[in-house]
Design a protein around this motif. Structure first.
Motif, short mmCIF file in Angstrom:
data_model
loop_
_atom_site.label_atom_id
_atom_site.label_comp_id
_atom_site.label_asym_id
_atom_site.label_seq_id
_atom_site.Cartn_x
_atom_site.Cartn_y
_atom_site.Cartn_z
N ASP A 5 19.11 -1.35 -69.38
CA ASP A 5 19.98 -2.42 -68.52
C ASP A 5 19.69 -3.64 -69.66
OD1 ASP A 5 22.83 -3.89 -68.72
OD2 ASP A 5 21.77 -3.83 -65.95
N ARG A 6 20.12 -3.63 -70.99
CA ARG A 6 19.51 -5.18 -71.33
C ARG A 6 20.64 -6.30 -71.60
NH1 ARG A 6 16.13 -3.76 -76.02
NH2 ARG A 6 15.15 -3.62 -73.91
N GLN A 7 20.96 -7.51 -71.29
CA GLN A 7 22.65 -8.11 -71.15
C GLN A 7 21.64 -9.42 -71.66
OE1 GLN A 7 24.42 -8.65 -68.02
NE2 GLN A 7 24.39 -6.63 -67.41
N THR A 8 22.36 -10.28 -73.25
CA THR A 8 22.15 -11.85 -73.60
C THR A 8 22.07 -12.46 -72.56
OG1 THR A 8 22.08 -10.51 -75.40
CG2 THR A 8 22.34 -12.44 -75.29
N MET A 9 21.58 -13.71 -71.73
CA MET A 9 21.93 -14.50 -71.02
C MET A 9 22.02 -16.02 -71.63
SD MET A 9 21.60 -12.20 -68.05
CE MET A 9 22.01 -13.01 -66.90
#
Length: 77
Positions: free
Chosen positions: A4-8
């Motif tokens: 699970d990868r998200q831009t923060m």
């Protein structure tokens, strides 16, 4: 392995690059590893933390399905 990868948002170190928060879940033969990474592709700033089922839990107790860096829950949790 679930990822699970998200831009923060902006990197806290260089303020130019985008910081990504990545959660990985590994499960094999009774071993579970929850790993978290915050990383900037521009400057290389990187924080990592892993929680393993074959090691004692950290003190104070932490939820391995929640990022220790930004407190977001894993999408696959």
């Amino acid at each position: 392995m679930a990822r699970d990868r998200q831009t923060m948002g902006a990197c806290p170190q260089c303020h130019v690059g985008q910081l990504t928060c990545t959660y990985n879940l590994f499960q094999k033969e009774g071993l579970t590893i929850h790993s978290w990474e915050h990383r900037c592709a521009d400057c290389g700033h990187r924080l990592t933390q892993a929680f393993r089922s074959d090691q004692p839990p950290p003190e104070p107790a932490a939820d391995p399905t929640v990022s220790p860096f930004c407190n977001r829950p894993a999408a696959s949790a």
